[in-house]
Design an enzyme around this catalytic site. Structure first.
Site, PDB file in Angstrom:
ATOM      1  N   GLY A 285       1.062  -0.911   0.046  1.00  0.00           N
ATOM      2  CA  GLY A 285       0.172  -0.146  -0.323  1.00  0.00           C
ATOM      3  C   GLY A 285       0.962   0.871   0.158  1.00  0.00           C
TER       4      GLY A 285
ATOM      5  N   TRP B 298       0.594   5.526   0.704  1.00  0.00           N
ATOM      6  CA  TRP B 298       0.023   7.056   0.081  1.00  0.00           C
ATOM      7  C   TRP B 298       0.338   7.247  -1.287  1.00  0.00           C
ATOM      8  CZ3 TRP B 298      -1.963  10.727   2.725  1.00  0.00           C
ATOM      9  CH2 TRP B 298      -2.573  12.122   1.418  1.00  0.00           C
TER      10      TRP B 298
ATOM     11  N   GLU C 222      -3.757   3.503   3.073  1.00  0.00           N
ATOM     12  CA  GLU C 222      -4.055   5.481   3.439  1.00  0.00           C
ATOM     13  C   GLU C 222      -5.093   5.888   3.145  1.00  0.00           C
ATOM     14  OE1 GLU C 222      -0.322   7.515   3.761  1.00  0.00           O
ATOM     15  OE2 GLU C 222       0.350   5.746   4.477  1.00  0.00           O
TER      16      GLU C 222
END
Length: 503
Positions: free
Chosen positions: A106, A108, A149
């Protein structure tokens, strides 16, 4: 000193840092630093495996069918004469047999949409869990770090349903990973205003081994005034602080033995509106300078900044409330952490009885020792955790009272231009107080056929997020971080050389 004595001495030092405390030191490694130039280049071979209990490899991604995928196969894998970094990374356990290696998925740049869609579907969750398990086991990792996020934020496709879906994903992941003795950790938003939107905290904590709280990026150049990147405490009128974030997570039912406090190995840079108005909370006109190697405006690695402090004229001050230093040079204003401020954070956190500390990220520590001892920040954490009476210092350490320090002026070196250098912003692990640059566009609604991200046909460095409005789909223009472009196949901002970009 004989070779034998040097070997014995080295073993003793290793023992001190590995066994000197029983707390965790979670070290995130931004793998794109492999592509940096000169003294900024940081490969797996530069990692000191004795200074971390957990090493986290960032990042792999999520395809829109739920599959966990390598985002940089040339770097990660051995295929087609690749660099085989997965193998090299896990081989670090030969240097420290207590070390745990974690694969992070994952970040940002991944955004929220693919996580949101995957977590809402039993079929996609199974695909994600199965492929994540296979990748972890195949390459020798000890576990997985879930870095979503953020649930119910940004480009989420499911909204508030993400909160329960995230807990369900972790529950099912736990059931599968327990069969193989694998760890699960999460990187989470720090402050209450963000965390309260994204997590059922008791349920998240129930299914994971460690909760890495991203207690940094609490203030930055997205704000209209200067502020500290990671203040330990704040005075009245300010909201975000490390102590408030830790206490929020603890008060909401996260067991202290799972809480890990985040520490930034970088600073945030601002451009003052008025050079004569330069205190904390002074008006800022936007992002400040970029680091020489990280090449992202508003951001400077500690390794980049400590050398500037030693070669340029800066006023270095200390905020006795926030317990962090900051530095001023004309209109340049920088908030950062040094070994002393890090020791203060660790001492505070240990009084809360939490599991330990997490760092973002090791490749921006002073790993070459240009300003003193190598890995000064990481050593400061270990010393503080061990209860050492002395804290590792460098020539940039600030005193305990507000002070101005002048250093001789020299000509600084401009950031190099290197077409093969891949840089990215560490917003890969930020709190939601970061406000990405977005612009609602007047582009025709025909661009959007469904909610979610779509490419911008005119500019690969941007993309649109389509959201249902009152009168149809509304496209919002989003900017990828510096030197990244939109990868529509994987629905992320990715390295330019991995993406076919014609705009």
């Amino acid at each position: 000193m004989s070779l034998f004595l040097k070997f014995v001495f080295g073993v003793v030092l290793l023992t001190v840092f590995v066994e000197g405390h029983d707390k965790v030191v979670v070290c995130y490694y931004g793998t794109w630093a492999t592509y940096r130039s000169g003294d900024g280049k940081f490969s797996v071979s530069d990692i000191n495996a004795s200074l971390c209990t957990h090493l986290v490899y960032t990042f792999v991604g999520i395809h829109d069918d739920g599959t966990v995928i390598s985002l940089d196969p040339y770097l990660d894998l051995p295929d087609n004469q690749g660099l085989d970094n997965f193998k090299k990374f896990n081989a670090l356990k030969q240097q420290n047999n207590q070390l745990k290696t974690i694969l992070a998925v994952g970040g940002w740049n991944q955004g929220s949409a693919n996580y949101s869609t995957m977590a809402a579907s039993a079929t996609l969750r199974k695909t994600f869990i199965t492929t994540a398990r296979d990748m972890v086991l195949t390459y020798g990792f000890d576990g997985l770090d879930i870095d979503w996020e953020y649930p119910n934020q940004r480009d989420s496709t499911q909204g508030v349903a993400d909160v329960n879906n995230f807990s369900l994903l972790l529950k099912e992941l736990r059931e599968e990973f327990d069969k193989h003795g694998l760890l699960i950790t999460v990187a989470v938003a720090a402050v209450e205003s963000s965390a309260s939107l994204s997590y059922d905290i008791p349920n998240v904590a129930k299914y994971v081994d460690l909760v890495n709280i991203m207690t940094y990026d609490l203030y930055g150049a997205w704000d209209s005034i200067t502020g500290h990147n990671a203040p330990l405490h704040v005075d009245q009128g300010r909201i975000y602080a490390v102590d408030a974030a830790l206490n929020y997570w603890l008060s909401q039912g996260c067991p202290p033995e799972k809480v890990v406090m985040g520490i930034p190995f970088y600073g945030r840079t601002f451009n003052l509106t008025d050079a004569n108005n330069n205190g904390v909370g002074a008006p800022s006109s936007g992002v400040g300078f970029a680091g020489q190697y990280t090449a992202t405006k508003g951001f400077v690695g500690y390794n980049e900044f400590c050398t500037k402090l030693n070669t340029e004229t800066w006023d270095v001050l200390y905020d006795s409330i926030a317990q962090v230093p900051y530095a001023i040079q004309d209109k340049n204003w920088v908030s950062y952490d040094d070994p002393n401020s890090i020791a203060k954070k660790v001492e505070y956190a240990m009084n809360l009885g939490i599991a330990g500390a997490m760092v973002w990220s090791i490749e921006t520590d002073d790993f070459h020792g240009k300003c003193g001892e190598d890995f000064a920040l990481l050593r400061a954490i270990n010393s503080a955790l061990a209860g050492s009476s002395t804290t590792t210092t460098t020539s940039t350490t600030t005193p305990s009272t507000t002070t101005t320090t002048k250093r001789p002026t020299t000509t600084s070196t401009a950031a190099p231009t290197h077409p093969t250098t891949v840089t990215t912003t560490t917003s890969t692990t930020t709190t939601s107080t970061v406000k990405p640059t977005t612009t609602t566009t007047s582009a025709p609604s025909a661009l959007c056929t469904k909610e979610g991200p779509i490419p911008n046909p005119d500019d690969c460095s941007t993309f649109f997020i389509c959201v249902q409005g009152n009168y149809g789909m509304v496209p919002t223009l989003m900017n990828c971080p510096a030197n990244l472009v939109w990868d529509d196949e994987n629905k992320i901002c990715n390295y330019r050389y991995l993406v076919k970009c014609e705009a």
